[in-house]
Design a protein around this motif. Sequence first.
Motif, PDB file in Angstrom:
ATOM      1  N   SER A 146      43.250  48.328  40.826  1.00  0.00           N
ATOM      2  CA  SER A 146      43.132  47.077  40.190  1.00  0.00           C
ATOM      3  C   SER A 146      44.567  46.619  40.910  1.00  0.00           C
ATOM      4  CB  SER A 146      43.593  47.182  38.701  1.00  0.00           C
ATOM      5  OG  SER A 146      44.573  48.015  38.356  1.00  0.00           O
ATOM      6  N   GLY A 147      44.881  46.813  42.135  1.00  0.00           N
ATOM      7  CA  GLY A 147      46.251  46.479  42.758  1.00  0.00           C
ATOM      8  C   GLY A 147      45.671  45.325  43.816  1.00  0.00           C
ATOM      9  N   PHE A 148      46.772  44.394  44.056  1.00  0.00           N
ATOM     10  CA  PHE A 148      46.405  43.453  45.188  1.00  0.00           C
ATOM     11  C   PHE A 148      44.865  42.750  45.146  1.00  0.00           C
ATOM     12  CE2 PHE A 148      49.504  46.522  46.989  1.00  0.00           C
ATOM     13  CZ  PHE A 148      50.605  45.627  47.040  1.00  0.00           C
ATOM     14  N   PRO A 149      44.750  42.287  43.556  1.00  0.00           N
ATOM     15  CA  PRO A 149      43.300  41.783  43.736  1.00  0.00           C
ATOM     16  C   PRO A 149      42.977  40.444  44.387  1.00  0.00           C
ATOM     17  CG  PRO A 149      44.704  40.932  41.903  1.00  0.00           C
ATOM     18  CD  PRO A 149      45.574  42.082  42.527  1.00  0.00           C
ATOM     19  N   TRP A 191      36.897  39.805  37.692  1.00  0.00           N
ATOM     20  CA  TRP A 191      35.907  40.532  37.240  1.00  0.00           C
ATOM     21  C   TRP A 191      35.855  42.045  37.759  1.00  0.00           C
ATOM     22  CZ3 TRP A 191      32.546  40.352  33.278  1.00  0.00           C
ATOM     23  CH2 TRP A 191      31.240  40.961  33.252  1.00  0.00           C
ATOM     24  N   TYR A 192      36.347  42.013  38.945  1.00  0.00           N
ATOM     25  CA  TYR A 192      36.178  43.304  39.736  1.00  0.00           C
ATOM     26  C   TYR A 192      37.606  43.754  40.033  1.00  0.00           C
ATOM     27  CZ  TYR A 192      31.150  41.977  41.142  1.00  0.00           C
ATOM     28  OH  TYR A 192      30.284  41.885  40.956  1.00  0.00           O
ATOM     29  N   PHE A 193      38.603  43.320  40.091  1.00  0.00           N
ATOM     30  CA  PHE A 193      39.857  43.937  40.559  1.00  0.00           C
ATOM     31  C   PHE A 193      41.088  43.576  39.511  1.00  0.00           C
ATOM     32  CE2 PHE A 193      37.587  42.441  44.298  1.00  0.00           C
ATOM     33  CZ  PHE A 193      37.122  43.528  44.917  1.00  0.00           C
ATOM     34  N   MET A 194      40.681  43.281  38.443  1.00  0.00           N
ATOM     35  CA  MET A 194      42.140  43.101  37.291  1.00  0.00           C
ATOM     36  C   MET A 194      41.354  43.855  35.934  1.00  0.00           C
ATOM     37  SD  MET A 194      43.240  39.162  37.855  1.00  0.00           S
ATOM     38  CE  MET A 194      44.817  39.356  37.114  1.00  0.00           C
ATOM     39  N   ALA A 195      42.300  44.807  35.519  1.00  0.00           N
ATOM     40  CA  ALA A 195      41.769  45.446  34.192  1.00  0.00           C
ATOM     41  C   ALA A 195      42.080  44.632  33.125  1.00  0.00           C
ATOM     42  CB  ALA A 195      42.914  46.646  34.042  1.00  0.00           C
ATOM     43  N   PRO A 196      41.161  44.891  32.078  1.00  0.00           N
ATOM     44  CA  PRO A 196      40.005  45.615  32.260  1.00  0.00           C
ATOM     45  C   PRO A 196      38.797  45.049  33.210  1.00  0.00           C
ATOM     46  CG  PRO A 196      39.902  44.589  30.089  1.00  0.00           C
ATOM     47  CD  PRO A 196      41.184  44.108  30.894  1.00  0.00           C
ATOM     48  N   VAL A 197      38.305  45.837  34.087  1.00  0.00           N
ATOM     49  CA  VAL A 197      37.337  45.282  35.167  1.00  0.00           C
ATOM     50  C   VAL A 197      35.727  45.071  34.585  1.00  0.00           C
ATOM     51  CG1 VAL A 197      38.709  46.338  37.040  1.00  0.00           C
ATOM     52  CG2 VAL A 197      36.773  47.491  35.962  1.00  0.00           C
TER      53      VAL A 197
END
Length: 405
Positions: free
Chosen positions: A81-84, A117-123
């Motif tokens: 979830s880093g550098f989204p 949606w894909y890269f920030m928690a919660p994904v």
Amino acid sequence: MSEGSVPLASGVPVPPPSDAAGRAPTRLPALRGLFGGLGDLGSAVRRQAESNGLLRWGLVIAAVGLGLGLRFALSGALPASGFPFLTFFPVVIAAAWLAGLRAGLAAAALSVLAARWYFMAPVQQWGGLAGPDWIALVFFAAVLVFDCVVVDGLWRALDRAREAQARLRAADQRKNETLAVIAHELRNPLQPLTHAVAVLERDPGLSPASRRALAIARRQVRQQARIVEDLLDAGRVARGEMTLQCRPMRLGPVLEHLRESFDELLAGRGQVLEVDEAGGGLAVVGDEARLVQALGNLVANASKFSPSGARVRVSAAEVGGRIEVRVQDGGRGLAPQDLQRVFALYEQGTEAGRPLVDGASAGLGIGLAIVRHIAERHGGRAWAESEGEGRGACFVLELPLAPAA
């Protein structure tokens, strides 16, 4: 044949032109042409996308899909979830550049949703985003919008500049075509005038006054013919169509032709032409007619800006493995800011911001530009030297020595 040589009719290569400092040309023109071609391609895509909605939204989807795919490809190298937002910046900028502001903003909105949606928690959940992540997401969206606005503004500014440049090129082309037509129309009556003067001069019953008048007419017709030829050559220089027929030769015939052509002209102005033939044995690979033309332009220029009683001296010598042909006058001289300027097409020297001479005798600002072009086509260069206004000037035509047999 060495790389960059100019093939000639005689089969003897001439070195490529050097710049004002004598350096060989760089690859910058090729790179400029490459980037110019890419810019033209981008403009063509942009214009199509602005008028074709299917293409525009197809570019948006392709850009966001590319950013998403690249970010997934980097998943092994980046935290889950880093550098989204890492890969979305360049694709949104590309969408704004290639498809316009609306497409860029749409790509920015889809990129924000994909990053959340894909890269920030919660994904793969819309809720549960922490406060700092909300701030990051909003900041990311604001930066993307700002980028789209800046990129679109930059594209429009560059497009206006390209259009203005295209208009200038078209106007310049029309100007060159008009000058060529005028020159051809002016040249048509010169041949019969020359023939008529020659016929009248053969009349044994002419009085001395009539012969003097015919001599003046002959000189003036010859001068007008030179101006017309310069007009024609200005168009050839602008189009890059000046041809050379080069061969190994010595400077002697060029200097002799110069004397024969200009002795009478300068004498009619009360001036003296001195041609030092000591350098006549120097060998060069050149086009004799073009070298005569270049030196003739220098002598005519020196005479034009020198007073009655002045001397115009032509000399040639080998300097540092090159040939320098110098045309020295005792005329008005040149201000430091004019030493390079006078070689530009349609430019003339200035004195306190005013023309050196009135418009009737200042010429067209063509002759010295042709001199520089001929010098560069021979692998040489041309420049001017002067100690200042009122102290005369020296114009130098530098040429490469012919290779030893």
